[in-house]
Design a protein around this motif. Structure first.
Motif, mmCIF file in Angstrom:
data_model
loop_
_atom_site.group_PDB
_atom_site.id
_atom_site.type_symbol
_atom_site.label_atom_id
_atom_site.label_comp_id
_atom_site.label_asym_id
_atom_site.label_seq_id
_atom_site.Cartn_x
_atom_site.Cartn_y
_atom_site.Cartn_z
ATOM 1 N N GLY A 110 0.843 -1.094 -0.131
ATOM 2 C CA GLY A 110 -0.200 -0.145 -0.005
ATOM 3 C C GLY A 110 0.978 1.310 0.020
ATOM 4 N N ILE A 111 1.990 1.257 0.858
ATOM 5 C CA ILE A 111 2.589 2.432 0.789
ATOM 6 C C ILE A 111 3.369 2.702 -0.410
ATOM 7 C CG2 ILE A 111 5.000 3.352 1.844
ATOM 8 C CD1 ILE A 111 4.043 1.801 4.622
ATOM 9 N N GLY A 112 3.910 1.349 -1.185
ATOM 10 C CA GLY A 112 4.315 1.658 -2.598
ATOM 11 C C GLY A 112 3.493 2.165 -3.440
ATOM 12 N N ALA A 113 2.071 1.788 -3.466
ATOM 13 C CA ALA A 113 1.144 2.413 -4.334
ATOM 14 C C ALA A 113 0.743 3.951 -4.031
ATOM 15 C CB ALA A 113 -0.201 1.537 -4.155
ATOM 16 N N VAL A 114 1.042 4.275 -2.814
ATOM 17 C CA VAL A 114 0.892 5.598 -2.183
ATOM 18 C C VAL A 114 2.233 6.359 -2.966
ATOM 19 C CG1 VAL A 114 0.946 7.286 -0.571
ATOM 20 C CG2 VAL A 114 -0.528 5.482 -0.271
ATOM 21 N N TYR A 115 3.364 6.135 -2.899
ATOM 22 C CA TYR A 115 4.396 6.721 -3.288
ATOM 23 C C TYR A 115 4.407 6.579 -4.867
ATOM 24 C CZ TYR A 115 6.452 7.595 1.156
ATOM 25 O OH TYR A 115 6.695 8.059 2.207
ATOM 26 N N GLY A 116 4.003 5.595 -5.377
ATOM 27 C CA GLY A 116 3.858 5.402 -6.804
ATOM 28 C C GLY A 116 3.096 6.525 -7.416
ATOM 29 N N LEU A 117 1.892 6.633 -6.818
ATOM 30 C CA LEU A 117 1.016 7.755 -7.131
ATOM 31 C C LEU A 117 1.648 9.311 -7.115
ATOM 32 C CD1 LEU A 117 -2.340 6.610 -5.710
ATOM 33 C CD2 LEU A 117 -1.757 6.464 -8.112
ATOM 34 N N ILE A 118 2.500 9.492 -6.218
ATOM 35 C CA ILE A 118 3.143 10.702 -5.907
ATOM 36 C C ILE A 118 4.059 10.921 -7.014
ATOM 37 C CG2 ILE A 118 4.657 11.936 -4.621
ATOM 38 C CD1 ILE A 118 2.983 10.723 -2.131
ATOM 39 N N SER A 119 4.690 9.648 -7.446
ATOM 40 C CA SER A 119 5.664 9.741 -8.561
ATOM 41 C C SER A 119 5.180 10.123 -9.508
ATOM 42 C CB SER A 119 6.502 8.576 -8.330
ATOM 43 O OG SER A 119 7.512 8.528 -9.729
ATOM 44 N N LEU A 120 4.139 9.581 -9.897
ATOM 45 C CA LEU A 120 3.181 9.544 -11.298
ATOM 46 C C LEU A 120 2.941 11.065 -11.462
ATOM 47 C CD1 LEU A 120 1.317 6.336 -11.936
ATOM 48 C CD2 LEU A 120 3.638 6.973 -12.761
ATOM 49 N N LEU A 121 2.420 11.683 -10.318
ATOM 50 C CA LEU A 121 1.879 13.034 -10.268
ATOM 51 C C LEU A 121 2.984 13.840 -10.749
ATOM 52 C CD1 LEU A 121 -0.482 15.029 -9.512
ATOM 53 C CD2 LEU A 121 0.551 15.060 -7.083
ATOM 54 N N GLY A 122 4.391 13.599 -10.268
ATOM 55 C CA GLY A 122 5.400 14.590 -10.595
ATOM 56 C C GLY A 122 5.726 14.263 -11.953
ATOM 57 N N SER A 123 5.901 13.151 -12.465
ATOM 58 C CA SER A 123 6.614 12.788 -13.737
ATOM 59 C C SER A 123 5.694 13.042 -14.697
ATOM 60 C CB SER A 123 7.145 11.312 -13.697
ATOM 61 O OG SER A 123 5.845 10.345 -13.557
ATOM 62 N N VAL A 124 4.269 12.696 -14.592
ATOM 63 C CA VAL A 124 3.305 12.980 -15.920
ATOM 64 C C VAL A 124 3.047 14.437 -15.875
ATOM 65 C CG1 VAL A 124 0.759 12.360 -16.369
ATOM 66 C CG2 VAL A 124 2.298 10.789 -15.654
ATOM 67 N N ALA B 101 4.376 15.316 -19.501
ATOM 68 C CA ALA B 101 3.438 15.767 -20.350
ATOM 69 C C ALA B 101 3.448 17.150 -20.947
ATOM 70 C CB ALA B 101 1.885 15.502 -19.856
ATOM 71 N N MET B 102 3.945 18.069 -20.006
ATOM 72 C CA MET B 102 4.252 19.392 -20.462
ATOM 73 C C MET B 102 5.291 19.735 -21.295
ATOM 74 S SD MET B 102 4.692 22.822 -18.125
ATOM 75 C CE MET B 102 6.009 22.049 -17.420
ATOM 76 N N VAL B 103 6.215 18.649 -21.055
ATOM 77 C CA VAL B 103 7.529 18.915 -22.000
ATOM 78 C C VAL B 103 7.171 18.406 -23.258
ATOM 79 C CG1 VAL B 103 9.878 18.323 -22.248
ATOM 80 C CG2 VAL B 103 9.135 18.939 -20.117
ATOM 81 N N LEU B 104 6.467 17.223 -23.116
ATOM 82 C CA LEU B 104 6.254 16.482 -24.489
ATOM 83 C C LEU B 104 5.182 17.406 -25.504
ATOM 84 C CD1 LEU B 104 5.777 12.807 -23.173
ATOM 85 C CD2 LEU B 104 7.700 13.787 -24.671
ATOM 86 N N SER B 105 4.231 18.164 -24.806
ATOM 87 C CA SER B 105 3.383 19.062 -25.443
ATOM 88 C C SER B 105 4.120 20.184 -26.341
ATOM 89 C CB SER B 105 2.313 19.375 -24.472
ATOM 90 O OG SER B 105 1.567 18.419 -24.088
ATOM 91 N N LEU B 106 5.115 20.617 -25.352
ATOM 92 C CA LEU B 106 6.001 21.681 -25.831
ATOM 93 C C LEU B 106 6.804 21.395 -27.052
ATOM 94 C CD1 LEU B 106 7.081 23.490 -22.600
ATOM 95 C CD2 LEU B 106 5.295 24.269 -24.119
#
Length: 264
Positions: A115-129, A133-138
């Motif tokens: 569960g902790i891994g899933a929480v941190y995974g979501l935090i990681s995805l929030l930062g990376s995506v 996504a902004m850089v890729l769109s640019l």
């Protein structure tokens, strides 16, 4: 069982460690995503120019999972500390007194770490995506060229949870918390990549390289590969099974050892 699981979550999320780790994972994911988004999409994407090769989907996968290597090292550390701190601060005795069945107590730790891994995974995805996504769109590149990208994001959550379980096993095998962190991170970050690099030049041992934990983690997210490299990565599902096998073996052995050993 439910009370034991809640207790493990409470032990982690009532300390300052969790938000410190959260900040580190978010920032590293965002920075690496921005860097890879800029580096892999500059000029024409060719193996001669970038040293890597891959489809548009693989490039996007690499952008979004650029900080995964830092993320799984942090999760390895979390897994070690989840049991190592108990030995260090002598709270393992009270844990087993409150949950006399040690198998139940250890299973609660395993569930909590996933569960902790899933929480941190979501935090990681929030930062990376958000940054990727902004850089890729640019760069006028579709941030989600196929549904495979969504699969990669889901697998990155699984990878972080599995690395936390690997850390749990390491923390039990090496009861000294500081030593366990140094050995675990040192092997995962330095020794294993160097071992994989060395084995890739030995024809008879090249087949071992894809089964190393870090190689399996990279294969799960199906990112770009180095051009000219002869060692082919595993398919995403095979890589997931390999990493799950490492996590299951270490956590199961750690549970068995904890159930049988004397606790003072």
């Amino acid at each position: 069982m439910g009370a034991a699981i809640k207790s493990e979550f409470r032990k982690f999320f009532t300390t300052r460690l969790w938000w410190g780790m959260a900040i580190g994972i978010f920032v590293s994911a965002a920075l690496f995503s921005g860097f890879f988004g800029w580096a892999l999409t500059s000029d024409d994407i060719t193996a001669d120019q970038t040293g890597v090769e891959g489809s548009a989907t693989q490039i996007v996968n690499s952008v979004y999972t650029g900080g995964l290597s830092v993320g799984y090292l942090l999760m390895l550390t979390v897994g070690i500390m989840q049991i190592g701190s108990e030995y260090r601060h002598k709270t393992i005795t009270s844990t087993f007194l409150s949950t006399p069945k040690r198998v139940t107590a250890m299973f609660a730790k395993i569930v909590a770490l996933l569960g902790i891994g899933a929480v941190y995974g979501l935090i990681s995805l929030l930062g990376s995506v958000s940054v990727g996504a902004m850089v890729l769109s640019l760069r006028d590149i579709d941030p989600f060229p196929s549904t495979e990208v969504l699969r990669t994001l889901a697998l990155s959550l699984l990878a972080l949870g599995l690395w936390a379980l690997i850390g749990l096993g390491v923390g039990i095998l090496i009861p000294n918390q500081v030593a366990a962190i140094l050995v675990g991170v040192g092997v995962a970050w330095i020794i294993e990549p160097l071992l994989g690099f060395g084995l890739s030049f030995v024809d008879a041992l090249q087949g071992v390289v894809p089964y190393l934990p870090s190689q399996a983690t990279n294969a799960m997210v199906n990112g770009v590969t180095q051009s000219g490299v002869e060692v082919k990565p595993l398919s995403w599902w095979a890589a997931a099974l390999v990493l799950a096998a490492y996590a299951a073996a270490l956590s199961a052995f750690g549970t068995w050892r904890t159930v049988r050993q004397d606790i003072s």
